[in-house]
Design a protein around this motif. Structure first.
Motif, short mmCIF file in Angstrom:
data_model
loop_
_atom_site.label_atom_id
_atom_site.label_comp_id
_atom_site.label_asym_id
_atom_site.label_seq_id
_atom_site.Cartn_x
_atom_site.Cartn_y
_atom_site.Cartn_z
N TYR A 116 0.84 -1.19 0.00
CA TYR A 116 0.00 0.00 0.00
C TYR A 116 0.88 1.24 0.00
N THR A 117 0.96 1.92 -1.14
CA THR A 117 1.67 3.19 -1.18
C THR A 117 0.78 4.26 -0.54
N VAL A 118 1.37 5.42 -0.26
CA VAL A 118 0.57 6.52 0.28
C VAL A 118 -0.53 6.91 -0.70
N GLU A 119 -0.21 6.88 -1.98
CA GLU A 119 -1.22 7.19 -2.99
C GLU A 119 -2.40 6.22 -2.91
N ASP A 120 -2.09 4.93 -2.76
CA ASP A 120 -3.15 3.92 -2.62
C ASP A 120 -4.02 4.21 -1.40
N LEU A 121 -3.37 4.47 -0.28
CA LEU A 121 -4.10 4.71 0.97
C LEU A 121 -4.92 5.99 0.90
N MET A 122 -4.35 7.04 0.32
CA MET A 122 -5.07 8.30 0.16
C MET A 122 -6.31 8.10 -0.69
N GLU A 123 -6.14 7.38 -1.79
CA GLU A 123 -7.26 7.15 -2.70
C GLU A 123 -8.39 6.40 -2.01
N GLU A 124 -8.04 5.33 -1.29
CA GLU A 124 -9.06 4.54 -0.62
C GLU A 124 -9.73 5.33 0.51
N ALA A 125 -8.93 6.08 1.27
CA ALA A 125 -9.48 6.84 2.39
C ALA A 125 -10.38 7.97 1.91
N ASN A 126 -10.03 8.60 0.79
CA ASN A 126 -10.84 9.70 0.27
C ASN A 126 -12.17 9.22 -0.28
N VAL A 127 -12.16 8.02 -0.86
CA VAL A 127 -13.39 7.48 -1.44
C VAL A 127 -14.37 7.08 -0.34
N THR A 128 -13.87 6.45 0.71
CA THR A 128 -14.75 5.90 1.75
C THR A 128 -14.69 6.68 3.07
N ASN A 129 -13.94 7.80 3.09
CA ASN A 129 -13.69 8.59 4.30
C ASN A 129 -12.75 7.89 5.26
N GLU A 130 -12.78 6.58 5.28
CA GLU A 130 -11.88 5.81 6.14
C GLU A 130 -11.78 4.40 5.59
N THR A 131 -10.56 3.88 5.54
CA THR A 131 -10.37 2.50 5.11
C THR A 131 -9.79 1.69 6.26
N VAL A 132 -10.11 0.42 6.30
CA VAL A 132 -9.68 -0.44 7.40
C VAL A 132 -8.75 -1.52 6.86
N LEU A 133 -7.57 -1.64 7.45
CA LEU A 133 -6.61 -2.68 7.09
C LEU A 133 -6.52 -3.66 8.25
N GLU A 134 -6.21 -4.91 7.93
CA GLU A 134 -6.08 -5.93 8.97
C GLU A 134 -4.60 -6.22 9.24
N ALA A 135 -4.18 -5.98 10.47
CA ALA A 135 -2.80 -6.27 10.85
C ALA A 135 -2.60 -7.78 10.97
N LEU A 136 -1.35 -8.21 11.03
CA LEU A 136 -1.06 -9.64 11.15
C LEU A 136 -1.54 -10.23 12.47
N THR A 137 -1.84 -9.39 13.43
CA THR A 137 -2.41 -9.87 14.69
C THR A 137 -3.89 -10.17 14.56
N GLY A 138 -4.50 -9.74 13.43
CA GLY A 138 -5.95 -9.88 13.27
C GLY A 138 -6.70 -8.63 13.69
N ASP A 139 -6.02 -7.65 14.29
CA ASP A 139 -6.66 -6.41 14.72
C ASP A 139 -6.81 -5.46 13.53
N SER A 140 -7.76 -4.54 13.64
CA SER A 140 -8.03 -3.58 12.57
C SER A 140 -7.24 -2.30 12.77
N LEU A 141 -6.74 -1.76 11.66
CA LEU A 141 -6.07 -0.46 11.67
C LEU A 141 -6.88 0.49 10.78
N ASN A 142 -7.39 1.55 11.36
CA ASN A 142 -8.20 2.52 10.62
C ASN A 142 -7.31 3.58 10.00
N VAL A 143 -7.43 3.74 8.69
CA VAL A 143 -6.62 4.72 7.95
C VAL A 143 -7.56 5.82 7.44
#
Length: 301
Positions: free
Chosen positions: A207-234
């Motif tokens: 995930y480049t910054v451009e990828d993350l920016m694009e996803e966050a701008n479209v949905t206001n917030e995007t959620v990624l799953e860490a290797l622990t299984g926990d969610s990271l809100n971007v």
């Protein structure tokens, strides 16, 4: 003569077809509340067998919900075939109530035919040296604390060296300095807790910054799953990209097996108790013992 040769050839072909395909296998022992080996690298389509030698029950439960053995009693086994390549952190859920983090292990499944031989050379043609995520982190002057933690943890270092592709949100030195000394010391002395903390900063995929920016701008917030299984809100705030309560201060540092973004806050998983809370509780108990007398001592765990 020709018919005889053809007959022999047919027999050989039938014999070769009838030969069973030898499936790849690997074993992990469960002894003394540990997975041995804790880190295992296998080729795709390898069946891994876990054997419990302890008198108490354990589970083999992946962080992403890919597999779950349920309780494994003494001398029982659990098998799982890793058909897809990837990194599979797992742990035991039954001892989570008695330890701050469960037992931890990881299986890294690489493409078939790419396993490394004992002499360090790949089984195929030699390739040029790779810059892994672990190498990149170790060489960045702003990530010395994160690199030290990765080196002490063990599993996290294996993941960043052999797995991927991953996106790593690596806290800078100032983020680690913001932790109190007791918390930092306790983390560095508890490899299981440290691995959990570090893998909460790693997600699958590039995930480049451009990828993350694009996803966050479209949905206001995007959620990624860490290797622990926990969610990271971007999300995007005032033009800055944030991950949970951390801001990305340097971005798109590329390695062969992923990308590193530097952040300004250590991301603590929600189920990893802050050490200052534990200290405060302990101090309260000591005060009660002093005030109430010996009877109160019996309720101290």
């Amino acid at each position: 003569m020709n018919s005889t040769i053809l007959g022999l050839a047919a027999v050989l072909v039938i014999g070769l077809v009838a030969l069973p395909v030898l499936a790849a296998t690997a074993d992990v022992d469960i002894r003394g509340g540990e997975y041995i080996p804790a880190s295992l690298t296998v080729e795709g389509n390898t069946t891994v067998t876990w054997m419990n030698y302890d008198e108490v029950s354990h589970t083999v439960t992946s962080a992403g919900g890919v597999f779950d053995s349920g309780p494994i009693e003494q001398d029982e086994t659990f098998n799982y075939t890793f058909a897809d390549t990837g990194t599979y952190p797992y742990g035991c859920t039954l001892n989570a109530s008695t330890q701050r983090t469960p037992m931890q292990g990881v299986v890294i499944a690489v493409p078939e035919g790419t396993m490394v031989e004992e002499n360090g050379n790949e089984t195929g043609e030699e390739e040029p040296a790779r810059m892994t995520l672990a190498d990149l982190v170790a060489g960045d002057e702003n990530l010395t604390s994160f690199a030290d933690a990765v080196g002490k943890a063990g599993l996290a270092q294996t993941v960043l060296n052999a797995g991927g592709p991953y996106t790593v949100f690596a806290p800078d030195d100032a983020a680690f300095e913001a932790l109190d000394n007791e918390t930092l010391t306790a983390l560095l002395n508890d490899t299981e807790m440290l691995d959990t903390l570090l893998m909460n900063h790693v997600v699958r995929g590039n995930y480049t910054v451009e990828d993350l920016m694009e996803e966050a701008n479209v949905t206001n917030e995007t959620v990624l799953e860490a290797l622990t299984g926990d969610s990271l809100n971007v999300s995007v705030a005032d033009g800055n990209l944030t991950v949970e309560n951390a801001t990305i201060v340097a971005s798109d540092l590329a390695a062969d097996n992923g990308i590193v973004h530097i952040i300004d806050v250590v991301l603590v998983p929600p189920d990893l108790l802050p050490l200052e809370n534990v200290t405060a509780e302990n101090e309260t108990v000591v005060e009660n013992v002093t005030a109430e007398g010996p009877e109160e001592e019996r309720v101290i765990p």
